[in-house]
Each structure stands twice: as structure tokens, then as C-alpha cells.
Design an enzyme around this catalytic site. Structure first.
Site, short mmCIF file in Angstrom:
data_model
loop_
_atom_site.label_atom_id
_atom_site.label_comp_id
_atom_site.label_asym_id
_atom_site.label_seq_id
_atom_site.Cartn_x
_atom_site.Cartn_y
_atom_site.Cartn_z
N CYS A 74 0.81 -1.22 -0.08
CA CYS A 74 0.08 -0.12 0.06
C CYS A 74 0.85 1.44 -0.02
CB CYS A 74 -0.86 -0.10 1.30
SG CYS A 74 -2.51 1.12 1.09
N HIS A 93 -3.02 -6.14 1.30
CA HIS A 93 -2.44 -6.04 2.66
C HIS A 93 -2.45 -7.58 3.22
CE1 HIS A 93 -2.43 -1.83 3.78
NE2 HIS A 93 -3.37 -1.83 2.53
N GLU A 102 -0.52 -8.53 5.66
CA GLU A 102 -0.41 -8.49 7.14
C GLU A 102 -1.84 -8.36 7.64
OE1 GLU A 102 0.15 -5.94 5.03
OE2 GLU A 102 -0.66 -4.02 6.04
#
Lengths: 225, 81
Positions: free
Chosen positions: A87, A195, A197
Site C-alpha cells: 500500500c 495487505h 499483514e
């Protein structure tokens, strides 16, 4: 062996704690790195998390690029240090010219926040070696400036060299060639808008745990080294 | 004290969805005859000294380094009269 993964925090970074947690989940050590330090603390890899570093002033990532830590990170990445930017991290890597092209305002002009189907196009990076080529995964996306653009020549080179790492299945932002993530020519630097994570544990209601693959990949790469 | 204007525009081949949205809004507001709109940024750089060629060269470097991302944007530098 050592598997110390640095997590960079800029003013306005949001996802550093999730990234650190994901690194620890797979058994690696998360090392906090501060934007204002000239110190990579001897880490074996670096994760540039998402957020709104420096408030996205001027352009996303345009100011972060000149942070003291980046003056250390850019030459280290050019020497082969594995770096993953997600991002805002991807935007910073493009502004720093570690990756080609740029990320611009979504074609729809809307911020998109949704679970996104993706295809892993190459496993030839330290961050995607745990996947199968062509594997379909689902990760969250959340961005307003994620439309990947590059010149026709650059796009052709990315495709010819196998540098497209992840592609959207159902393009959410108008990215050229449905590109969600790319790598540099050497392969050690990877950037993507989704994303990983945020998709490492069932408990938090993530759409999948497909993000874990990015972290097990770097662990395997570092342990095998 | 001199003022130097730096205009930064997306390159013509880069999609400008903001400019398009403005162009679509204008007829709804009663403005006709607009074929297209492109949106850009204007920077006003106040110099401590005169806007001589050396100073302008410095501003061009600023534009190249920070004000514009030359992967997607073009810039022009001019002295404000």
C-alpha cells in the site's frame, strides 16, 4: 541463521503493528525501524507498511522517500536486501525509484476497502516463494491511490521479465494490466497494494490467512540462506 | 524578492479522473462548451534574491527532485511578473 525483519514507521504509518505481529507469527523477529534514524539495525529484510506517511502531502510517498532511514534503505535494497512495501509502502518504493511506474488516484475516484481476489503471478521473489505460480488468493485492499501506471515500454518490460508479482481478479482501481504488485529486475524488492499483514489470523475476521505466505516466504528465504 | 511559478500537470497519456469528474460536473452547473478539463498543481516559490538564471536552475532542480514525479507528471517553471 537469523531472520530479523525490520518494520519501518513513518509519521502517519498505520499498519506497522500488524506487520510486526505477522512477522512474529511465523517465527521471525520483528525489529522496529524509525524513519528519522540513519540505522537499519543490521536487519535481514525490511517491510514498509501502509498508512498515510507524512499525511500523503504532495503525493503519496513523495516526502517519505527522503526520510533519513530511506537514505540507508535505498542503497541496501540496490545491493539485494529483501524489501516488501504494501500500500503506502508500495507508493514509497515507486517514489524512491526502487520500483518502476507510479500509483495514481483510483479511476473511480472512490476509496476502495474490500476483500480482493488476486492471482500470484511469480514465486521467484523472496516474498512469494511459498505460493504456487498461478495460485488464487484473497487479501484485503484499502486505498484511494492504487491505480498502477507506467509507460508502455515499462509495462512491456515488466510483462516480458516476469516482474508482475500479483494481479487483480476483478480490477478495483483501473490499474494498467490489472497489476496489483510488481518486483524489481533483481527480484528482491516487491511492492503491492493489497495487505498480506491483515490476513494472517482467522480470529480477526480477515477474509483468509493467505497473507501468511508472504511472511513464511521471507522466513524460508532467510533461514535457507 | 521574486516569485517563481511551477506548474505540475499529469502527462497527457496519464488518466486524470479528477479532471474528468470536473468536466462532467460543468454542464450540470449550466456551463457549456467545455471539451475537457485536466487538473494540476501550482507551486509559488518565493526567492530570497532575484530570479536570475542560476536561481531558476535551482527551482528546476526542486521540481525535478520533489515537486513533480516525472514518471507521471510534466512541469513548467516561469517567473511571476
Amino acid at each position: 541463521m537469523s531472520a530479523r525483519v525490520g518494520i519501518v514507521t513513518f509519521p502517519g504509518t498505520l499498519d506497522d503493528q500488524d506487520a510486526a505481529r505477522a512477522v512474529r507469527l511465523v517465527g521471525a523477529e520483528a525489529v522496529p525501524l524509525w524513519h528519522a534514524d540513519h540505522d537499519l539495525k543490521g536487519v535481514d529484510a525490511v517491510f514498509l507498511p501502509g498508512g498515510f506517511s507524512y499525511g500523503d502531502y504532495l503525493r503519496c510517498g513523495a516526502i517519505s522517500r527522503f526520510a533519513p532511514l530511506m537514505r540507508e534503505l535505498v542503497p541496501a535494497a540496490r545491493q539485494g536486501l529483501p524489501v516488501l512495501g504494501t500500500c503506502n509502502g508500495f507508493q514509497i518504493l515507486c517514489e524512491a525509484h526502487l520500483l518502476p511506474g507510479a500509483l495514481t488516484r483510483n479511476a473511480s475516484l472512490h476509496y476502495v476497502c474490500r476483500d480482493q481476489r488476486l492471482k500470484v503471478e511469480t514465486t521467484a521473489t523472496p516474498w512469494t516463494n511459498a505460493f504456487a505460480a498461478g495460485q488464487e488468493i484473497v487479501l484485503p485492499i484499502k486505498h484511494g491511490e492504487g491505480r498502477y501506471v507506467a509507460s508502455a515500454d515499462t509495462l512491456a518490460a515488466l510483462e516480458a521479465n516476469g516482474q508482475v508479482v500479483v494481479r487483480y481478479l476483478g480490477n478495483p482501481n483501473g490499474s494498467l494490466n490489472d497489476i496489483a504488485g510488481i518486483r524489481n529486475e533483481a527480484g528482491n524488492v516487491v511492492g503491492l497494494m493489497p495487505h498480506p499483514e491483515h490476513a494472517v489470523e482467522d480470529l480477526v475476521g480477515a477474509p483468509s490467512t493467505d497473507g501468511l505466505g508472504f511472511f513464511t516466504s521471507i522466513l524460508k528465504k532467510l533461514v535457507d540462506a | 524578492m521574486a516569485r517563481v511559478i511551477v506548474d505540475v500537470m499529469l502527462k497527457p497519456e496519464i488518466l486524470d479522473p479528477q479532471g474528468q469528474a470536473i468536466a462532467r460536473a460543468l454542464p450540470r452547473l449550466g456551463f457549456s462548451g467545455v471539451a475537457a478539463v485536466r487538473q494540476g498543481k501550482r507551486f509559488e516559490v518565493e526567492l530570497e534574491g532575484p530570479a536570475d538564471e542560476a536561481a531558476l536552475e535551482e527551482v528546476r532542480k526542486m521540481a525535478e527532485t520533489l515537486l513533480a514525479n516525472t514518471v507521471i507528471e510534466d512541469y513548467t517553471v516561469r517567473v511571476d511578473q
